[in-house]
Write a protein that holds these residues in place. Structure first.
Motif, PDB file in Angstrom:
ATOM      1  N   ARG A 111      41.061  45.572  39.115  1.00 30.43           N
ATOM      2  CA  ARG A 111      41.970  46.644  39.400  1.00 30.43           C
ATOM      3  C   ARG A 111      42.920  47.104  38.049  1.00 30.43           C
ATOM      4  O   ARG A 111      43.510  45.990  37.364  1.00 30.43           O
ATOM      5  CB  ARG A 111      42.893  46.066  40.400  1.00 30.43           C
ATOM      6  CG  ARG A 111      43.945  46.871  40.801  1.00 30.43           C
ATOM      7  CD  ARG A 111      44.797  46.360  41.894  1.00 30.43           C
ATOM      8  NE  ARG A 111      43.997  46.028  43.169  1.00 30.43           N
ATOM      9  CZ  ARG A 111      44.421  45.371  44.349  1.00 30.43           C
ATOM     10  NH1 ARG A 111      45.760  45.090  44.360  1.00 30.43           N
ATOM     11  NH2 ARG A 111      43.640  45.108  45.272  1.00 30.43           N
ATOM     12  N   HIS A 130      37.796  52.132  38.827  1.00 30.30           N
ATOM     13  CA  HIS A 130      37.518  50.709  39.061  1.00 30.30           C
ATOM     14  C   HIS A 130      35.959  50.618  38.935  1.00 30.30           C
ATOM     15  O   HIS A 130      35.680  49.320  38.438  1.00 30.30           O
ATOM     16  CB  HIS A 130      37.722  50.808  40.847  1.00 30.30           C
ATOM     17  CG  HIS A 130      38.823  51.089  41.436  1.00 30.30           C
ATOM     18  ND1 HIS A 130      40.146  50.315  41.154  1.00 30.30           N
ATOM     19  CD2 HIS A 130      39.387  52.261  41.748  1.00 30.30           C
ATOM     20  CE1 HIS A 130      41.155  50.888  41.802  1.00 30.30           C
ATOM     21  NE2 HIS A 130      41.190  51.972  41.974  1.00 30.30           N
ATOM     22  N   SER A 164      48.844  49.641  41.797  1.00 28.31           N
ATOM     23  CA  SER A 164      47.884  49.135  41.003  1.00 28.31           C
ATOM     24  C   SER A 164      48.637  48.176  39.938  1.00 28.31           C
ATOM     25  O   SER A 164      48.355  47.362  39.446  1.00 28.31           O
ATOM     26  CB  SER A 164      47.072  50.051  40.426  1.00 28.31           C
ATOM     27  OG  SER A 164      45.958  50.465  41.054  1.00 28.31           O
TER      28      SER A 164
END
Length: 446
Positions: A174, A11, A127
């Protein structure tokens, strides 16, 4: 479990030792995180552990999830055990990045275990949720005759996270996360621990690559400097020179002559976006202006179906074949490089600035055409928008850029074959013998 010596957060790209990792509280009352907000479970540095090695939170619950000590976002367990590969997909708005990404991952999920004896699984299903939606919309749609189109990737929303860093808020991308691991039938199965990889893919909105969009509060493209390979999606339908060359040779409505841009297209030229991305890599990787980047770039020329008649003799059948005596296939590097050379020549003629910008930045440059749908879109008579019917989708070569990148820069998972000149050492090839003394395929499963 065996842990890596260092972990890179997918991230915020912070590098840390596993023992510095925060854990995520499981008790429902332990909520409120200083960096993520009141709706998130508390992060903590543990002092107690269960016999299984998991942390114990303040309420005595066993915690099983871990987070980055810098941004506090959750990190998949696989990232602590398997080395990561970062890949960045970039390009102008409406260049086909999302279609390419969805078709590519869908094809890889099918082809890798079937032909290459490699599994590709979600490392973090949460994700990858947006990507699942894309795949289902195109390939698992219950109404295959209805025109569909993928939602435009935005600069905010479920593909980003907001984190408080000091006195300001930061937007972080993301990633899509996958594990690549050899199956029991793979020649390198015994080396699974060393050849397996976690793949982190980033799909930013095209607007994120516009000049001035990279800021301290929105460093959403700084993964570019970490990427093992950069995939730049070039869209010929957005280039008026390509459209003129395709007059009378394409039925794609995006290729028709027009005096203005389509609604989703950017007002900035594609070479400007490429040059902006190059400058960001130089800036964040500490490269001089005259220094070539040592990592490769693939120019992915999208919407091949719309311009294929400019190179009508290029075959679009898969560039891989069987290995004698083994239950897997290898990539045909000769085919890929031949196609790359032909495509580079075409781009030099029609848009030389794209080729010049890329060659002035990287040593290792490859051009690969792809079609994420296999045909052009239709215009909805009611809304006027462009879409495609799921039953008509037949991608070709969408998996090739990633297969090529993995084979070249993540050795041990995907083998390659190429012709080697006569007279070379026959022992270098497991296919030597009857072919000795002639040009023959060289097979590698590094």
């Amino acid at each position: 479990m065996t842990l890596l010596a260092q972990v890179t957060c997918p991230h915020c790209w912070h590098v840390f030792a596993p023992e510095e990792s925060l854990w995520i509280s499981e008790h429902p009352d332990l909520v409120g995180d200083a960096k993520l907000g009141s709706d998130f479970a508390q992060r903590f540095l543990p002092s107690r552990f269960s016999v299984e090695g998991d942390a114990i939170d303040a309420a005595g619950y066993r915690a099983t999830r871990m987070a980055c000590p810098n941004c506090h976002l959750e990190i998949a367990r696989a990232a602590y055990q398997i080395p990561a590969l970062f890949y960045s997909i970039l390009g102008a708005p409406a260049c086909g990045k999302s279609y390419f990404l969805a078709s590519m991952t869908w094809r890889l999920r099918q082809l890798l275990p079937q032909y290459f004896q490699v599994t590709m699984n979600d490392a973090d299903a949460q994700s990858n949720a947006r990507l699942h939606q894309y795949e289902e919309q195109q390939f698992l749609n219950p109404d295959p005759d209805q025109l569909v189109s993928l939602a435009k990737t935005e600069t905010q929303g479920d593909l980003y996270d907001r984190v408080t860093m000091g006195d300001h808020s930061v937007t972080l991308p993301r990633p899509f996360l996958f594990t690549l691991q050899p199956t029991a039938r793979h020649p390198n199965y015994s080396r699974s621990r060393t050849v397996s990889r976690v793949v982190c893919l980033y799909d930013n909105a095209g607007e994120s690559f516009l000049p001035g969009a990279d800021t301290v509060s929105s460093p959403v493209t700084r993964h570019l400097a970490l990427s093992a390979c950069l995939f730049f999606c070039f869209d010929p339908t957005q280039d008026p020179r390509f459209r003129r060359a395709c007059e009378g040779k394409s039925t794609d409505p995006q290729m028709v002559a027009r005096a203005s841009r389509l609604d989703r297209e950017a007002s900035v030229r594609q070479d400007t976006i490429l040059l902006e991305a190059i400058q960001r890599v130089r800036r964040h990787a500490g490269l001089r202006e005259d220094q070539l980047h040592q990592r490769p770039m693939v120019i992915v020329v999208t919407k091949w179906d719309s311009w294929k008649n400019l190179l009508p003799d290029l075959p679009n059948d898969a560039p891989y074949f069987d290995i004698a005596g083994q239950p897997l296939r290898t990539l045909n590097l000769d085919r890929i490089r031949h196609v790359s050379d032909r495509l580079e020549s075409l781009l030099r003629t029609l848009c030389p600035e794209i080729v010049a910008a890329a060659q002035g930045f990287v040593q290792d440059l490859t051009f690969i055409p792809v079609s994420a749908t296999g045909r052009g879109p239709e215009r909805d008579p009611t809304t006027g928008s462009l879409g495609i019917r799921p039953r008509d989708i037949e991608p070709y070569w969408v998996e090739v850029p990633m297969l090529y990148a993995i084979s070249q820069w993540a050795r041990g998972l995907i083998g390659t074959q190429q012709m080697i000149p006569a007279g070379r050492n026959a022992g270098a090839s497991p296919l030597s013998g009857s072919n000795a003394g002639s040009d023959r395929p060289r097979s590698e499963n590094q």
